[in-house]
Design an enzyme around this catalytic site. Structure first.
Site, PDB file in Angstrom:
ATOM      1  N   ASP A  31      12.971  -8.476   5.937  1.00  0.00           N
ATOM      2  CA  ASP A  31      13.114  -8.778   7.584  1.00  0.00           C
ATOM      3  C   ASP A  31      13.908  -7.665   8.234  1.00  0.00           C
ATOM      4  O   ASP A  31      14.705  -7.334   7.709  1.00  0.00           O
ATOM      5  CB  ASP A  31      13.821 -10.221   7.712  1.00  0.00           C
ATOM      6  CG  ASP A  31      13.380 -10.775   8.921  1.00  0.00           C
ATOM      7  OD1 ASP A  31      12.726 -10.384   9.617  1.00  0.00           O
ATOM      8  OD2 ASP A  31      14.276 -11.803   9.277  1.00  0.00           O
ATOM      9  N   ASN A  79       2.380 -15.244   9.710  1.00  0.00           N
ATOM     10  CA  ASN A  79       2.161 -13.813  10.443  1.00  0.00           C
ATOM     11  C   ASN A  79       0.951 -13.603  11.156  1.00  0.00           C
ATOM     12  O   ASN A  79       0.851 -12.421  12.429  1.00  0.00           O
ATOM     13  CB  ASN A  79       2.452 -12.458   9.526  1.00  0.00           C
ATOM     14  CG  ASN A  79       3.794 -12.584   9.214  1.00  0.00           C
ATOM     15  OD1 ASN A  79       4.180 -12.182   8.055  1.00  0.00           O
ATOM     16  ND2 ASN A  79       4.710 -13.035  10.047  1.00  0.00           N
TER      17      ASN A  79
HETATM   18  C1  FPP Z   1       9.719  -8.621   9.079  1.00  0.00           C
HETATM   19  O1  FPP Z   1       9.989  -7.751  10.172  1.00  0.00           O
HETATM   20  C2  FPP Z   1       8.582  -7.904   8.226  1.00  0.00           C
HETATM   21  C3  FPP Z   1       7.309  -8.187   8.122  1.00  0.00           C
HETATM   22  C4  FPP Z   1       6.710  -9.438   8.963  1.00  0.00           C
HETATM   23  C5  FPP Z   1       6.418  -7.686   7.255  1.00  0.00           C
HETATM   24  C6  FPP Z   1       6.903  -6.605   6.171  1.00  0.00           C
HETATM   25  C7  FPP Z   1       6.179  -5.619   6.001  1.00  0.00           C
HETATM   26  C8  FPP Z   1       6.463  -4.304   5.351  1.00  0.00           C
HETATM   27  C9  FPP Z   1       7.515  -3.914   4.905  1.00  0.00           C
HETATM   28  C10 FPP Z   1       5.445  -3.094   5.656  1.00  0.00           C
HETATM   29  C11 FPP Z   1       4.010  -3.590   4.786  1.00  0.00           C
HETATM   30  C12 FPP Z   1       3.908  -4.453   3.799  1.00  0.00           C
HETATM   31  C13 FPP Z   1       3.295  -4.111   2.533  1.00  0.00           C
HETATM   32  C14 FPP Z   1       3.090  -5.337   1.715  1.00  0.00           C
HETATM   33  C15 FPP Z   1       2.736  -2.465   2.358  1.00  0.00           C
HETATM   34  P1  FPP Z   1       9.959  -8.420  11.510  1.00  0.00           P
HETATM   35  O2  FPP Z   1       8.876  -7.611  12.000  1.00  0.00           O
HETATM   36  O3  FPP Z   1       9.701  -9.707  11.340  1.00  0.00           O
HETATM   37  O4  FPP Z   1      11.328  -7.841  12.025  1.00  0.00           O
HETATM   38  P2  FPP Z   1      12.099  -8.702  13.250  1.00  0.00           P
HETATM   39  O5  FPP Z   1      12.476 -10.127  12.820  1.00  0.00           O
HETATM   40  O6  FPP Z   1      13.044  -7.843  13.389  1.00  0.00           O
HETATM   41  O7  FPP Z   1      11.390  -8.698  14.499  1.00  0.00           O
END
Ligand code: FPP
Length: 258
Positions: A31, A79
């Site tokens: 996250d 998501n």
């Molecule tokens: C949360 O950060 C993260 C995600 C929704 C996706 C995680 C994805 C990756 C690490 C990259 C691609 C994945 C793979 C499997 C290759 P957020 O966007 O919710 O962050 P925030 O809470 O700060 O907005």
């Protein structure tokens, strides 16, 4: 890349024992990509791109730390409700990750499994996922499970449906926790020991709900794109300080029992 072979399987420690060794199975809610980008005045996509680099570092660090299985939350069933351009960026990153990293993972003895429903996932990504799983199926040095289009409740429903279908087909075996677990996407992976969530949030967000039953939880303030060997070692260190009781009691000192 993992340098150590997967250790022989062992049972869960007895109630009251501490978690002195490395956790066999670690799961991570990655996250904070969006906040990482926002703090730098960058588009969210830049945070997700750096998130992929952090994932690569962490897979390697987990293998080197003696972890046998790492499960990461890549994309949840929830998501899909993000703006279309962000969903499209995330899909693009999955394509790029599989294309650029599969050969390296395969060579390093990593088995890749993707947990989650395939319905609704773009057809080319489903083909990539199935190809990656088939290509690495014989590997046993390290298991990388990527939860993609995954939701813990949906997974439990799917396992229940699987059980109901078997019943209808005449299977009269009693329903036990062990039998039920075989219908979950994570079937065959070691018992979950440790769940880490980065970015300071303290929720499971529908991740591995069944498997989390006796897992230790560690919440770290670091944003996911900054993750790697050092924060993982800190989380494992914290895990090793915990007393795992599995609903039992701590062993009483011999003197107290006299
Ligand atoms: C949360 O950060 C993260 C995600 C929704 C996706 C995680 C994805 C990756 C690490 C990259 C691609 C994945 C793979 C499997 C290759 P957020 O966007 O919710 O962050 P925030 O809470 O700060 O907005």
């Amino acid at each position: 890349m993992p340098e150590q072979p997967v250790a022989a399987k062992s049972g869960a420690p007895a109630p009251g024992s501490s978690s002195a060794g490395a956790p066999r199975h670690v799961a991570i809610i990655m996250d904070g990509n969006g906040r990482w980008a926002q703090r730098r005045g960058l588009p969210r996509a830049a945070g997700h791109r750096e998130g992929v680099q952090a994932l690569k570092r962490t897979v390697e660090a987990a293998g080197n730390a003696g972890v046998e299985c790492l499960t990461v939350f890549g994309f949840s069933t929830e998501n899909w409700s993000r703006p279309a351009d962000e969903v499209s960026d995330l899909m693009g990153l999955v394509r790029a990750y599989v294309t650029s990293d599969l050969a390296r993972l395969k060579k390093a003895g990593v088995r890749v499994k993707v947990l989650g429903r395939r319905t609704g996932v773009p057809a080319d990504i489903v083909r990539m996922i199935e190809g990656a799983e088939a290509d690495t199926a014989a590997n046993n040095r390290f298991l990388l499970q990527v939860a993609f289009n995954y939701g813990g409740r949906a997974d439990i429903l799917d396992a229940a449906e699987d059980h109901a279908q078997r019943r209808l087909a005449g299977d009269a075996a009693p329903l036990t926790e062990a039998a039920f677990s075989t219908g979950l996407a994570s079937a065959g992976s070691p018992e979950l020991d440790l769940i880490i969530r980065t970015s300071g949030e303290r929720r499971l967000s529908n991740f591995l709900l069944w498997e989390a039953a006796y897992a230790e939880l560690v919440f770290q303030d670091i944003l996911w794109p900054d993750y790697g060997a050092e924060p993982l070692a800190q989380a494992i260190g914290e895990f090793q300080q915990r007393q795992r009781r599995y609903g039992g009691r701590l062993a009483e000192p011999a003197m107290a029992r006299a």
